[in-house]
Design a protein around this motif. Structure first.
Motif, PDB file in Angstrom:
ATOM      1  N   VAL A  18       0.962  -1.155  -0.288  1.00 37.03           N
ATOM      2  CA  VAL A  18      -0.081  -0.150   0.012  1.00 37.03           C
ATOM      3  C   VAL A  18       0.911   1.230  -0.113  1.00 37.03           C
ATOM      4  CG1 VAL A  18      -1.778   1.207   1.367  1.00 37.03           C
ATOM      5  CG2 VAL A  18      -1.878  -1.113   1.102  1.00 37.03           C
ATOM      6  N   ALA A  19       2.023   1.229   0.720  1.00 32.00           N
ATOM      7  CA  ALA A  19       2.841   2.608   0.890  1.00 32.00           C
ATOM      8  C   ALA A  19       3.510   2.558  -0.745  1.00 32.00           C
ATOM      9  CB  ALA A  19       3.804   2.182   2.022  1.00 32.00           C
ATOM     10  N   ILE A  20       3.929   1.464  -1.182  1.00 34.26           N
ATOM     11  CA  ILE A  20       4.682   1.805  -2.360  1.00 34.26           C
ATOM     12  C   ILE A  20       3.754   2.352  -3.545  1.00 34.26           C
ATOM     13  CG2 ILE A  20       5.571   0.327  -4.326  1.00 34.26           C
ATOM     14  CD1 ILE A  20       6.745  -1.272  -2.172  1.00 34.26           C
ATOM     15  N   ALA A  21       2.301   1.615  -3.396  1.00 34.15           N
ATOM     16  CA  ALA A  21       1.230   2.304  -4.195  1.00 34.15           C
ATOM     17  C   ALA A  21       1.253   3.720  -3.961  1.00 34.15           C
ATOM     18  CB  ALA A  21      -0.116   1.511  -4.013  1.00 34.15           C
ATOM     19  N   ARG A  22       1.061   4.054  -2.716  1.00 37.70           N
ATOM     20  CA  ARG A  22       0.763   5.440  -2.493  1.00 37.70           C
ATOM     21  C   ARG A  22       2.073   6.430  -3.015  1.00 37.70           C
ATOM     22  NH1 ARG A  22      -1.030   5.102   4.001  1.00 37.70           N
ATOM     23  NH2 ARG A  22      -3.518   4.245   3.424  1.00 37.70           N
ATOM     24  N   VAL A  23       3.081   5.943  -2.834  1.00 43.10           N
ATOM     25  CA  VAL A  23       4.338   6.572  -3.320  1.00 43.10           C
ATOM     26  C   VAL A  23       4.047   6.936  -4.940  1.00 43.10           C
ATOM     27  CG1 VAL A  23       6.910   6.556  -3.671  1.00 43.10           C
ATOM     28  CG2 VAL A  23       6.061   6.121  -1.494  1.00 43.10           C
ATOM     29  N   GLN A  24       3.830   5.730  -5.632  1.00 43.19           N
ATOM     30  CA  GLN A  24       3.723   5.658  -6.996  1.00 43.19           C
ATOM     31  C   GLN A  24       2.530   6.787  -7.290  1.00 43.19           C
ATOM     32  OE1 GLN A  24       3.208   1.811  -8.028  1.00 43.19           O
ATOM     33  NE2 GLN A  24       5.394   1.034  -7.939  1.00 43.19           N
ATOM     34  N   ARG A  25       1.515   6.687  -6.683  1.00 41.73           N
ATOM     35  CA  ARG A  25       0.373   7.532  -6.907  1.00 41.73           C
ATOM     36  C   ARG A  25       0.846   9.157  -6.757  1.00 41.73           C
ATOM     37  NH1 ARG A  25      -3.495   9.698  -3.716  1.00 41.73           N
ATOM     38  NH2 ARG A  25      -5.661  10.058  -4.929  1.00 41.73           N
ATOM     39  N   LEU A  26       1.387   9.422  -5.447  1.00 45.97           N
ATOM     40  CA  LEU A  26       2.065  10.670  -5.340  1.00 45.97           C
ATOM     41  C   LEU A  26       2.794  11.072  -6.580  1.00 45.97           C
ATOM     42  CD1 LEU A  26       1.809  12.825  -3.201  1.00 45.97           C
ATOM     43  CD2 LEU A  26       3.933  11.796  -1.968  1.00 45.97           C
ATOM     44  N   GLU A  27       3.773  10.103  -7.045  1.00 43.16           N
ATOM     45  CA  GLU A  27       4.618  10.364  -7.875  1.00 43.16           C
ATOM     46  C   GLU A  27       3.943  10.990  -9.266  1.00 43.16           C
ATOM     47  OE1 GLU A  27       7.181   7.158  -8.551  1.00 43.16           O
ATOM     48  OE2 GLU A  27       8.652   7.751  -6.978  1.00 43.16           O
ATOM     49  N   ARG A  28       2.807  10.037  -9.422  1.00 44.61           N
ATOM     50  CA  ARG A  28       1.792  10.235 -10.596  1.00 44.61           C
ATOM     51  C   ARG A  28       1.344  11.757 -10.350  1.00 44.61           C
ATOM     52  NH1 ARG A  28       0.465   4.997 -10.120  1.00 44.61           N
ATOM     53  NH2 ARG A  28      -1.444   5.524  -9.105  1.00 44.61           N
ATOM     54  N   VAL A  29       0.742  11.970  -9.228  1.00 46.35           N
ATOM     55  CA  VAL A  29       0.179  13.063  -8.737  1.00 46.35           C
ATOM     56  C   VAL A  29       0.964  14.391  -9.339  1.00 46.35           C
ATOM     57  CG1 VAL A  29      -0.891  14.669  -7.259  1.00 46.35           C
ATOM     58  CG2 VAL A  29      -1.748  12.460  -7.301  1.00 46.35           C
ATOM     59  N   THR A  30       2.391  14.146  -8.778  1.00 43.11           N
ATOM     60  CA  THR A  30       3.414  15.104  -9.133  1.00 43.11           C
ATOM     61  C   THR A  30       3.451  15.518 -10.592  1.00 43.11           C
ATOM     62  OG1 THR A  30       4.186  14.567  -6.828  1.00 43.11           O
ATOM     63  CG2 THR A  30       5.873  15.981  -8.441  1.00 43.11           C
ATOM     64  N   ARG A  31       3.620  14.225 -11.309  1.00 43.79           N
ATOM     65  CA  ARG A  31       3.758  14.599 -12.725  1.00 43.79           C
ATOM     66  C   ARG A  31       2.467  15.230 -13.350  1.00 43.79           C
ATOM     67  NH1 ARG A  31       5.530   8.976 -12.248  1.00 43.79           N
ATOM     68  NH2 ARG A  31       3.710   8.556 -13.047  1.00 43.79           N
ATOM     69  N   GLU A  32       1.375  14.816 -12.945  1.00 43.42           N
ATOM     70  CA  GLU A  32       0.042  15.394 -13.704  1.00 43.42           C
ATOM     71  C   GLU A  32      -0.151  16.858 -12.973  1.00 43.42           C
ATOM     72  OE1 GLU A  32      -1.575  14.037 -15.935  1.00 43.42           O
ATOM     73  OE2 GLU A  32      -0.281  11.964 -16.246  1.00 43.42           O
ATOM     74  N   SER A  33       0.501  17.282 -11.847  1.00 46.38           N
ATOM     75  CA  SER A  33      -0.022  18.373 -11.397  1.00 46.38           C
ATOM     76  C   SER A  33       0.337  19.633 -12.535  1.00 46.38           C
ATOM     77  CB  SER A  33       0.715  18.618 -10.132  1.00 46.38           C
ATOM     78  OG  SER A  33       2.213  18.800 -10.507  1.00 46.38           O
ATOM     79  N   GLY A  34       1.469  19.336 -13.292  1.00 42.06           N
ATOM     80  CA  GLY A  34       1.794  20.522 -14.087  1.00 42.06           C
ATOM     81  C   GLY A  34       0.746  20.711 -15.309  1.00 42.06           C
ATOM     82  N   SER A  35       0.363  19.182 -15.872  1.00 41.86           N
ATOM     83  CA  SER A  35      -0.778  19.209 -17.029  1.00 41.86           C
ATOM     84  C   SER A  35      -2.059  19.694 -16.336  1.00 41.86           C
ATOM     85  CB  SER A  35      -0.933  17.707 -17.135  1.00 41.86           C
ATOM     86  OG  SER A  35      -1.818  17.744 -18.421  1.00 41.86           O
ATOM     87  N   PHE A  36      -2.109  19.366 -14.890  1.00 45.40           N
ATOM     88  CA  PHE A  36      -3.617  19.827 -14.313  1.00 45.40           C
ATOM     89  C   PHE A  36      -3.764  21.392 -14.420  1.00 45.40           C
ATOM     90  CE2 PHE A  36      -5.734  21.141 -10.484  1.00 45.40           C
ATOM     91  CZ  PHE A  36      -7.182  20.395 -10.879  1.00 45.40           C
ATOM     92  N   ARG A  37      -2.463  21.936 -13.788  1.00 47.90           N
ATOM     93  CA  ARG A  37      -2.495  23.398 -13.806  1.00 47.90           C
ATOM     94  C   ARG A  37      -2.704  23.943 -15.203  1.00 47.90           C
ATOM     95  NH1 ARG A  37      -0.438  27.280 -10.499  1.00 47.90           N
ATOM     96  NH2 ARG A  37       0.070  29.245 -11.368  1.00 47.90           N
ATOM     97  N   HIS A  38      -2.076  23.584 -16.279  1.00 54.71           N
ATOM     98  CA  HIS A  38      -2.338  24.090 -17.791  1.00 54.71           C
ATOM     99  C   HIS A  38      -3.804  23.807 -17.924  1.00 54.71           C
ATOM    100  CE1 HIS A  38      -1.610  25.248 -21.666  1.00 54.71           C
ATOM    101  NE2 HIS A  38      -2.380  24.081 -22.276  1.00 54.71           N
ATOM    102  N   ASP A  39      -4.313  22.623 -17.787  1.00 54.69           N
ATOM    103  CA  ASP A  39      -5.721  22.305 -18.201  1.00 54.69           C
ATOM    104  C   ASP A  39      -6.716  23.365 -17.340  1.00 54.69           C
ATOM    105  OD1 ASP A  39      -4.890  20.561 -19.764  1.00 54.69           O
ATOM    106  OD2 ASP A  39      -5.130  18.831 -18.465  1.00 54.69           O
ATOM    107  N   ILE A  40      -6.418  23.387 -15.955  1.00 52.09           N
ATOM    108  CA  ILE A  40      -7.065  24.240 -15.077  1.00 52.09           C
ATOM    109  C   ILE A  40      -7.295  25.680 -15.924  1.00 52.09           C
ATOM    110  CG2 ILE A  40      -5.826  24.986 -13.239  1.00 52.09           C
ATOM    111  CD1 ILE A  40      -9.376  23.513 -12.994  1.00 52.09           C
ATOM    112  N   GLU A  41      -6.088  26.276 -15.930  1.00 45.96           N
ATOM    113  CA  GLU A  41      -6.009  27.506 -16.549  1.00 45.96           C
ATOM    114  C   GLU A  41      -6.784  27.687 -17.857  1.00 45.96           C
ATOM    115  OE1 GLU A  41      -1.963  28.369 -17.029  1.00 45.96           O
ATOM    116  OE2 GLU A  41      -1.253  28.806 -14.951  1.00 45.96           O
TER     117      GLU A  41
END
Length: 439
Positions: free
Chosen positions: A151-174
């Motif tokens: 579960v911890a590894i999955a959470r870390v991987q998920r957090l990494e995906r969130v970090t990667r997607e945050s830039g794209s999300f910021r562009h999309d939200i703008e």
């Protein structure tokens, strides 16, 4: 010393397909002495729980190692086992132990172990309710730790995906917020146009309602007049019908009078013939009186009386001829009069026939006009009802137009609020992205 070791003569059941890490530990039956349970724990120092089965091989609980420690490590354990109140049957020392089906998934096994708390020494595995083995607490703890690690590894991987997607999300939200602001502006403009159009429609529908009300009033008056006209035509129709009946009766009377006039003419002709016969008889009588006078003259004195009679007869014959002539003259006058009456009857019959035909035509025209006036009255009444419906509908349209104006104002306000919320969402999204960023 302790009593000799006596193990349960019933061997554990054979393993079936299921959880791969189930251990076939020793078991003990209900009703056995407590000393047998103690012997099991003495033989296997790693044993932490001993399943207790009923006569059908179904687990009813377990004897725990922590409860037997005071006997295993007590120098007076022998005495305790010989004490009937403590060392008799083991039934009083059985404690509950959670059971799990052998075909249960590992996640369900770990969740059941976690629900038992930190003091859980293991779980009893059953196959359709019968004992199948034991899963120890250490193994369960290891499985729980492995799951937590996954579960911890999955959470870390998920957090990494969130970090990667945050830039794209910021562009999309703008881009989304920019579109929302543009849509809000367009919605506000459309709302203003809709409000103006709704106001215009409201004024037009109000005027239409007034015109419809006036039209309804006029149609009501026309319908009333048409009804009066229809009643008048109905009265005229009844009077024309009565006049036609009277004319037909007059025609019959005229024809009857004409027939009687013809009979009178025939009777007058008969009287003329009788009068001619009387005149002929009177002439013959006069001739006979003349001959009688001649013969009386020849007779002399003897024929004087006969001569007087002959003169009287001749005189009477002359008077008779005069009366016959007078009767003939009057009969001729009657004939002329009867001819004029017959001619008058013929003219009257022709006139009455024409009047009857005209009366029938008038009756048909009056009936047709009466039906037409009634149809007009019905149509005008329906038009009046339709006009009322139009007036009501126009009033509703006017009310709806007012509501549309109010709704357009609300839409314009909502568009303004949408633009403000879009900017606030932009700021909040920026803060969110900054908060989850690892930079």
């Amino acid at each position: 010393m302790l009593s000799p070791l006596i193990l349960d003569p019933v061997p554990p059941p054979p393993r079936t397909q299921g959880l791969p890490f189930v251990t076939a530990t020793p078991v003990i039956r209900l009703g056995r002495p407590l000393s047998e349970a103690v012997d099991h724990f003495r033989l296997d120092p790693a044993l932490r729980l001993l399943p207790v089965l009923d006569s059908e091989g179904r687990p009813v609980g377990a004897i725990y190692e922590r409860d037997m420690r005071r006997i295993l490590f007590n120098p007076y354990g022998h005495a305790l086992l010989r004490n009937p109140s403590f060392g008799g049957r083991l039934d009083d020392h059985v404690r509950p132990c959670a059971c799990v089906e052998e075909n249960a998934p590992i996640e369900a096994l770990i969740d059941l172990y976690a629900a038992q708390g930190q003091a859980c020494e293991g779980l009893i595995v059953v196959d359709r309710g019968r004992y199948a083995g034991v899963v120890g607490g250490q193994l369960l703890l290891k499985l729980a730790a492995e799951r937590d690690a996954r579960v911890a590894i999955a959470r870390v991987q998920r957090l990494e995906r969130v970090t990667r997607e945050s830039g794209s999300f910021r562009h999309d939200i703008e881009a989304l917020i920019t579109d929302l602001v543009a849509m809000a502006d367009m919605l506000s403009r459309l709302a203003s146009e809709a409000a103006e159009q709704a106001a215009h429609n409201g004024r037009a529908s109000a005027g239409m309602a007034v015109a419809a009300a006036q039209t309804a009033g006029n149609l009501t008056g026309i319908a009333t007049s048409a009804n009066d006209l229809g009643q008048l035509f109905q009265t005229i129709e009844e009077e024309v019908r009565e006049a036609g009946a009277a004319i037909r009766c007059a025609v019959e009377q005229t024809r009857l009078g004409s027939a009687q006039t013809q009979q009178l003419s025939v009777q007058a002709d008969g009287i003329g013939e009788v009068t001619a016969l009387i005149d002929a008889i009177a002439r013959a009588t006069a001739t006979l009186a003349l001959n009688a006078g001649i013969e009386a003259a020849r007779a002399g004195e003897a024929g004087q009386g006969f001569a007087v009679v002959a003169r009287e007869v001749k005189l009477l014959a002359g008077q008779t001829r005069e009366a016959a002539a007078e009767i003939a003259s009057r009969i001729e006058h009657i004939r002329a009069t009867v001819g004029h009456v017959a001619q008058g009857h013929a003219l009257m019959d022709s006139a009455i026939t024409t009047a009857d035909r005209l009366s029938a035509s008038v009756f048909e025209a009056v009936a047709r006009h009466g039906a037409f006036s009634r149809a007009i009255a019905s149509s005008v009444a329906e038009a009046g009802v339709s006009s009322d419906h139009i007036r009501v509908s126009a009033s509703q349209i006017s009310d709806n137009a007012g509501s549309a104006v109010e709704g357009a104002g609300n839409i314009r306000y909502a568009a303004s609020q949408l633009a403000q919320e879009a900017h606030r969402l932009d700021a909040r999204a920026s803060l969110f992205i900054q908060a989850i960023s690892f930079d």
